[in-house]
Structures are given as C-alpha cells and as structure tokens.
Design a protein around this motif. Structure first.
Motif, PDB file in Angstrom:
ATOM      1  N   TYR A  69       0.820  -1.213   0.000  1.00 43.13           N
ATOM      2  CA  TYR A  69       0.000   0.000   0.000  1.00 43.13           C
ATOM      3  C   TYR A  69       0.852   1.260   0.000  1.00 43.13           C
TER       4      TYR A  69
ATOM      5  N   TYR B 261       0.326   4.259  -2.657  1.00 43.92           N
ATOM      6  CA  TYR B 261      -0.192   5.580  -2.265  1.00 43.92           C
ATOM      7  C   TYR B 261       0.864   6.410  -1.545  1.00 43.92           C
TER       8      TYR B 261
ATOM      9  N   LEU C 116      -6.448   3.687   5.209  1.00 44.36           N
ATOM     10  CA  LEU C 116      -5.641   2.468   5.157  1.00 44.36           C
ATOM     11  C   LEU C 116      -4.374   2.632   5.992  1.00 44.36           C
TER      12      LEU C 116
ATOM     13  N   GLY D 224     -10.264  -0.917   7.207  1.00 41.11           N
ATOM     14  CA  GLY D 224     -10.452  -1.430   5.849  1.00 41.11           C
ATOM     15  C   GLY D 224      -9.216  -1.952   5.162  1.00 41.11           C
ATOM     16  N   ILE D 225      -8.550  -2.919   5.768  1.00 43.63           N
ATOM     17  CA  ILE D 225      -7.277  -3.318   5.169  1.00 43.63           C
ATOM     18  C   ILE D 225      -7.449  -3.939   3.789  1.00 43.63           C
ATOM     19  N   PHE D 226      -8.500  -4.732   3.603  1.00 41.31           N
ATOM     20  CA  PHE D 226      -8.708  -5.359   2.290  1.00 41.31           C
ATOM     21  C   PHE D 226      -9.868  -4.709   1.541  1.00 41.31           C
TER      22      PHE D 226
ATOM     23  N   LEU E 185     -11.724   1.729   0.063  1.00 44.43           N
ATOM     24  CA  LEU E 185     -10.705   2.651   0.556  1.00 44.43           C
ATOM     25  C   LEU E 185      -9.445   2.598  -0.294  1.00 44.43           C
ATOM     26  N   GLY E 186      -9.461   1.760  -1.315  1.00 46.96           N
ATOM     27  CA  GLY E 186      -8.229   1.567  -2.081  1.00 46.96           C
ATOM     28  C   GLY E 186      -7.459   0.351  -1.607  1.00 46.96           C
ATOM     29  N   GLY E 187      -8.062  -0.437  -0.721  1.00 44.93           N
ATOM     30  CA  GLY E 187      -7.425  -1.678  -0.279  1.00 44.93           C
ATOM     31  C   GLY E 187      -7.579  -2.764  -1.321  1.00 44.93           C
ATOM     32  N   ASP E 188      -6.863  -3.844  -1.144  1.00 43.46           N
ATOM     33  CA  ASP E 188      -6.800  -4.874  -2.176  1.00 43.46           C
ATOM     34  C   ASP E 188      -7.263  -6.222  -1.639  1.00 43.46           C
TER      35      ASP E 188
ATOM     36  N   LEU F   6      -4.824  -9.062  -1.789  1.00 41.81           N
ATOM     37  CA  LEU F   6      -3.756  -9.200  -0.797  1.00 41.81           C
ATOM     38  C   LEU F   6      -4.104 -10.321   0.177  1.00 41.81           C
TER      39      LEU F   6
END
Ligand SMILES: [Cu+2]
Lengths: 215, 544
Positions: free
Chosen positions: A47, A51, A145, B225-227, B231-234, B237
């Motif tokens: 991440y 970002y 994040l 919101g890690i995944f 939020l732009g998480g993946d 992953l």
C-alpha cells in the motif's frame, strides 16, 4: 555444566541438552513471529508503494516526539533486560529482581505513551471506521488504510509487550523464590530473547510509520 | 518383566487430562480427531445426498453453503492438518529417535487443549450461526458482505494454528537435540525426516495464515479497511497471504503421510528403502519449493500474467521431489518380497491415488488448462486425490501398522483388508466422476446443476456411501480389538526401528534403557523368510 536435579526435566539427559532445547525452541518461535509480523509488513509495503503521497501526509499526523521518546524508552528496557540476564549469570538475585522491575517500568511507560497516542488519534477522528475524518487534500481512503496499518501493527506490537510484561512479572516472583542461580537461569535468558525481539519489531515500526516523509 | 505400561500406569481420569506423556497426548488426539472426522464426514453425507438430484430439494441453498464450509474447515483444520503428526508424530517421533519424551511435554499437552477447544468452538459456531464463506474466507465477502459468524470461525482457525505451531516446535527441537547416542541424521527413519520438513512448513507458514485471518477478523469487528476496495485496499492481498500458508498446508498434510508410506513400503517389501538420501532431501525440497507456488490458486484472479507464468513454472517444479519419492517407493518394491497385508494395501493405495492427484495437479499448474477447469469439480477431485487419497490413506495405514504398538493388540487382518479395498474402490468411484464433471464444466460449491450431469453425480454419491462404510468398519473392529484382539508382541511385523524394540504398549518412558544405535536404518532382507504375528495361528502364539 552440572545442575541440581530439580531443574532438570525428566525427558532430558543433562542440563546442557535442556538449555540447548530451550534456546532452539525460542529461536524457532521467534522465526514464526517474524513471519507473523512479516504478513503485516508485506501489506504495508504494497500500500505504501501504491499511495506514497497520501501515506506521507498521514504519517505527518503521528506525533514524532512521542514516537522518539518511546523508541528511547524501549531501547533502554532492552538494556535493563540484558542486565537482568547478566545478573542471573553471575548469580545475583537482587540484580535480577531490580533489572526485571526496571524493564517492567520502561515497558509500562511505553504502553502508557502509546495509549495516550491512541487517545489522541481517537480525538482527532483518525481511528479507522465509521468515525474516521480526513481533512487534507489527499484522498481519504488510502489515509484510512494508513491508520488501519498503524493501529493493527502497533496494536499487535503492544499485545506482545503486554504478554512480555506478564512473563517478566512471573519471573520476578520466581526470582524472589530463589528459583534461579548461576547454573540455571534459562527462563530469564529466554524472556530476554523475546523482549529483544519485541524491541526489534518496534525499531522497524518506528521509521516505517513515523518517518515516511521525514527523510 | 512387569506389566506396567503407559496405558495402565494410572487409571485416574485426571492422569489423562493432565498427562505430559507424548503417547497419551497422541491417544487424546486420536480420540478428538476421530470425532472431528465424523463431524466433517456427516456434512459430506448431507451434501452428497443433496447432489443426487439436479434440483435443490434436500437443503436450502444457504444450508448447502454452510455444509461445504463446515466440511472444509473441519476436515482441513481439525482433521487433515493434525491427523498424522499429532497422533503418529507425537506417539512415534520420540520413540524413533530413542528419546523419553518430546522436548516440551507441557506445550504438547497445551497444543491438544488448544486444538480441542478451538475445534469444539468452531463446530459450535458453524452449527449455530453458520459460516458460508467456504474454508477459504475470501475477502471482501468474508469481511464486508457475508452475514454469518465469520469472526468466530476465524478465531477458531486462528487458535488451531497455535496448536499446530506448538506441535511443530516440539518436533523440530526434539529432532535436533534429543536423538539417542549413535542416532545420526542419516540414520533417522524417513518418518522423522518427513516430520522435520513438515515442522519447518508449519513454523514458517502458519503465522502468515494467522495474520491473514486476524486481519479479516479485525476488519469485520472494527470496520478498519485493510482489504476494502472502497478505501483503495486490495482484496487480492488477502488471497496472497492466505495461499502463502494454504498451499504449503497441503504439504503439512502430505509430508507426514509420505513419511508413513516410506516406513510401510520398506517394511512390507522386506527391503531396504531405495534412495534413502533422495527421499530425505526431497522432503526438504518440497518444504522449500512449496512456499513459492501459492500464486497458482490465483491464475484467474487478475494477478499479473508474468506472475502467473512464474508460478506455473514453479508449480511444475514442485512436482519433481514428489515424483522422486514415488519412483523410490516403486524401486523399493522391485525385487522385494511383498506382503499384502492391510497397512501395505493402504500404502499401495496411497501411491496410486497420490500419483493421480499429482498428475492432475500438473494440469492445474498449466495456465491455459487451469482457466478452463478453475473452480470446477476438476479441482475438487484433484485435491481430494491428494488429501484423502493421499493423507487419509496414509493415516489409516499408519493406524493399522502402529495399532499393536499403541494398544498392545492386533487388529483382525481379514476385516482390515476388506475395509482397505472398500475404501480404495469407494474413493475412486466418488472422485473420479468429479474429474469428468469438472472437465464438462460443473462449478464447485453449487447445489443445483443441469440434468445431464446427474448420472455422474449419482455415481459419486454411491461411491461416497461405499467410502463411508469403509471408514466405519475400522472404527468398529479397532475398538473391538481393544478387548478381543490378540495380544501383540514387541515387534509383530518383524520391522526395524527403535519403536519396535520397546514393549507393546511401551512403558511410560518408552525404553527400559536408552537405546544406543550402532547400525543403519531399515535393515531388511527380502530373501529371509518372515512370519508376521497376524499370520500366526492363534494356538501357536505363546504369551510373552
Ligand atoms: Cu496450491
């Protein structure tokens, strides 16, 4: 190396074998711990590479002064735990108790500062979830994040410290009961290894979280 | 010689619940693992019944999802992963190296408590709240959209991970530090090598699964919101972290099984194992290479084409050490004097089924073919050939082979052979049609399907019922043998290995005197006539 039979568990032939087993076991355990934190570091790496500007922004919201103070406190606690192991080796019960107590003191101080930082983040609405707010120009999602990683990584680190404090307290009780001497001090040594490991994790966490944009 | 052994040393119930004897912990594991196997099997019975007809008429779609999730979680985390190591590794590893116990007996007991409690908690959660994510917990369904008890199931799997880490830690340290005088690394039975390699995989893989499911749990509980893609998480992953453990997990299940097979083949071919060092090092090679192939589960997930290419190549590569083992076992049989008794039937069954599973694994490792059969019954059939045809066959082979050592009783050989043969045929009838179904395009995890696939599904369900009978038979006659089986001597199979020098059942500290090893392992001679105790006429047996 000889020892009083009370320290020797029945499955071992001699104290040397017992000591070797404990040491190898501890290192193997620490290897699993490296992989445990490694999973988080891997996610962090992904991440942060995606970002960079937002994460730099978010990192600036951490309190550099408190982070630095905590780093110093924790490194000092590594020194005291090493002194405790040394005291055990030389058979000084007083030294063991004193240095372990100091380690607990520094560990608790670290957690106290950490708790204050958490409270401050809550106050600023930087705790991820429903209450999260972000007022910078950079996008809010990746910033959230960043704080997710901040809380999860420092949270797991703090959990390891709490467990460590528990073990240290137990060691003090044992030391006061005269369970250790110059011949047998394996639990003190193993706890020392664990505590150093927890410190090393912080040594990586501190620059990765606090110093992203301060190079 | 006195009649005291580890079983009758103390009859007090608490002497079992607080035991630190590795053999008693193994028995505790044996009992709880059997319970979980029956729970996982019951779920399979239900969904195989559902799949008899194309319509969804027996259970609701939601129930079907919960059933296969229950089956997957219980069979993988609470049966296959602990099965061979926690029962036979625990019982045999210290004996095989001539030790009195594992290095950390209390941790060993703790691992059983963690296992049983997390297992019971997991089953309770799945039965009451239900989990419908499949055993794979894929995000974002597991973190955001699923409304079942994912968090509790994740906690159960997380704790079960600790249990296997403690076991692996024990094996690693014990193998390093507690070998008897003269027991050099290259005199170790291959069973021990296999468990050593497995321990490395557990120690380095399990923590990554732990953090992956911990993050899922945290995301669910605290809405961080890690995944979370919002939020732009993946979400991918998670799949990376999950498969980084869960592909090597296959080797956690299969390496100890391979160790068992090495012991059985050499004993019942009455021949020294062919290529000892190759088998030993292929275990380590599997452990290392197994960590580099996880991406083959993600060929169609949108991972980079180049990553897919590399993972495909590495997956082919990991087949090499497995094939080395198969060739060495076959070469051991060559010019051996093969005895066709129950453990050997399981061992031969293992070789055949594992080879089938391995070869179809190569289909799946091939990028183009995988796109066609991904998430179909072809995959289901493949991993059942490895995990059930492989690990479970080896588990049952081990159970029969070491049963006389563990209990001091012989099992009834005729019944043993019948159940081994039933299981082999039942297994193939259950899972071979699934290869065809998958190739024809039937997706996994669906409870309805077009009518033209009914015949193959009925065949599969019919096979499953034979398989079920095959599994229940040993449960019956092994329990029967505890009371009525003939008493076994120290070494009913005339096998080599330190465990056979101990009493049957062994005394609490295994050996009367620490053994001193002077010769090589697997001292068999195919030309020497041999009479196994199971072949003896009852009258001829002299009570020892
Ligand atoms: Cu795989």
């Amino acid at each position: 190396m000889s020892t009083t039979p009370t320290h020797l568990a029945p499955q071992f032939d001699d104290a040397e074998q017992q000591q070797l087993a404990a040491t190898l076991g501890m290192w193997a355990f620490l290897a699993t711990e490296v992989l445990f934190f490694g999973g988080m570091f891997a996610g962090y790496g992904v991440y942060r590479a995606w970002y960079p500007p937002t994460w730099a922004d978010a990192s600036r919201h951490l309190d550099l002064l408190l982070g630095t103070v905590n780093t110093a406190v924790l490194l000092t606690s590594s020194l005291t735990v090493a002194l405790a192991v040394h005291a055990a080796q030389t058979g000084s019960r007083k030294g063991v108790v004193r240095n372990l107590s100091l380690t607990i003191l520094f560990g608790a101080a670290f957690l106290g500062v950490k708790a204050y930082e958490y409270w401050h983040k809550w106050h600023e609405h930087h705790v991820p979830g429903a209450t999260f707010e972000w007022h910078e120009a950079s996008p809010s999602g990746p910033a959230e994040l960043f704080f997710s990683f901040y809380f999860v990584m420092t949270g797991f680190h703090a959990l390891h410290m709490v467990i460590g404090l528990g073990i240290l307290a137990w060691l003090i009780v044992q030391a006061r009961r005269d369970r250790f001497d110059a011949e047998y001090y394996t639990p003190v040594e193993m706890t020392g290894l664990y505590w150093h490991f927890v410190d090393i994790v912080w040594v990586f966490l501190f620059p990765l979280l606090y110093l992203i944009d301060r190079t | 010689m006195s009649n005291r052994n580890y079983l009758n040393a103390n009859y007090n119930v608490w002497s079992w619940f607080f035991t630190t004897d590795h053999k008693r912990v193994a028995i505790l594991y044996l009992i709880s693992i059997t319970v979980f196997f029956l729970v996982g099997g019951a779920a399979a019975v239900l969904f195989r019944l559902e799949l008899m007809t194309p319509e969804g008429d027996l259970v609701l779609p939601e129930t079907y999802n919960r059933l296969f999730t229950l089956h997957g979680i219980v069979m993988i985390f609470f049966f296959l992963i602990p099965a061979v190591p926690a029962v036979f590794g625990n019982f045999l590893l210290p004996m095989m190296i001539g030790a009195r116990d594992l290095a950390f007996p209390k941790l060993n007991l703790a691992s059983w408590y963690l296992y049983s409690l997390s297992g019971l908690f997991g089953v309770w959660v799945i039965l009451t709240g239900g989990v419908d994510t499949g055993w794979t917990f894929y995000t974002p369904y597991s973190t955001t959209y699923g409304n079942t008890s994912v968090l509790s199931a994740a906690i159960a799997a997380f704790i079960a991970g600790f249990s296997s880490i403690l076991t692996a830690l024990n094996f690693l340290v014990t193998t390093h530090t507690m070998r008897a005088p003269g027991m050099t690394w290259f005199r170790l039975p291959l069973f021990v090598w296999a468990h050593y390699a497995m321990s490395l995989v557990v120690l380095l893989g399990t923590p990554v699964l732990a953090i992956a499911i911990a993050l899922v749990g945290i995301e669910r509980a605290f809405h961080v919101g890690i995944f979370d893609p919002k939020l732009g998480g993946d979400p991918l992953l998670f799949q990376h972290l999950f498969w980084f453990y869960s592909h090597p997990a296959v080797y956690i299940m299969v390496l100890p099984a391979m160790g068992v097979i090495s012991e059985l083949i050499t004993c019942f071919a009455r021949k020294k194992i062919f290529g000892y060092t190759f088998i030993a090092f292929s275990s380590l090679a599997i452990a290392v290479l197994g960590f580099l192939v996880w991406g083959h589960h993600m060929f169609v997930s949108g991972q980079s084409m180049y990553a897919g290419f590399v993972f495909s190549f590495l997956s082919m590569l990991v087949a090499v050490p497995s094939a080395v083992k198969v060739f060495n076992w076959t070469a051991t049989l060559y010019k051996g004097s093969v005895i066709w008794n129950t453990p050997m039937l399981y061992a031969l069954g293992f070789i055949g089924l594992f080879t089938m599973g391995g070869l179809t694994g190569l289909f799946l490792a091939t990028l183009g073919v995988d796109v066609h059969v991904h998430d179909t019954y072809f995959v289901v059939a493949h991993f059942h050939y490895i995990m059930v045809g492989g690990s479970l066959m080896a588990y049952l082979g081990a159970l029969h082979f070491w049963w006389p050592k563990m209990t001091g009783r012989l099992y009834p050989e005729g019944w043993g052979r019948i159940s081994a043969i039933l299981i082999f045929f039942g297994f193939n009838l259950t899972f071979f049609p699934q290869f065809v179904l998958g190739y024809l395009g039937m997706p996994r995890r669906y409870h309805v399907y077009p009518e033209e696939w009914q015949i193959l599904n009925v065949m599969s369900s019919a096979g499953a019922s034979i398989l079920g009978v095959g599994y229940l038979l040993p449960l019956g006659y092994l329990v029967w043998s505890l009371r009525y089986g003939r008493r076994s001597g120290k070494n009913p199979w005339r096998a080599s290995g330190l465990e056979w020098e101990a009493e049957s059942p062994p005394i609490t500290h295994n050996f009367h005197k620490t053994p001193i090893v002077t010769g090589d392992v697997y001292d068999y001679d195919p030309t020497e006539p041999v009479e196994l105790e199971t072949e003896k006429h009852p009258e001829k047996v002299t009570v020892q």
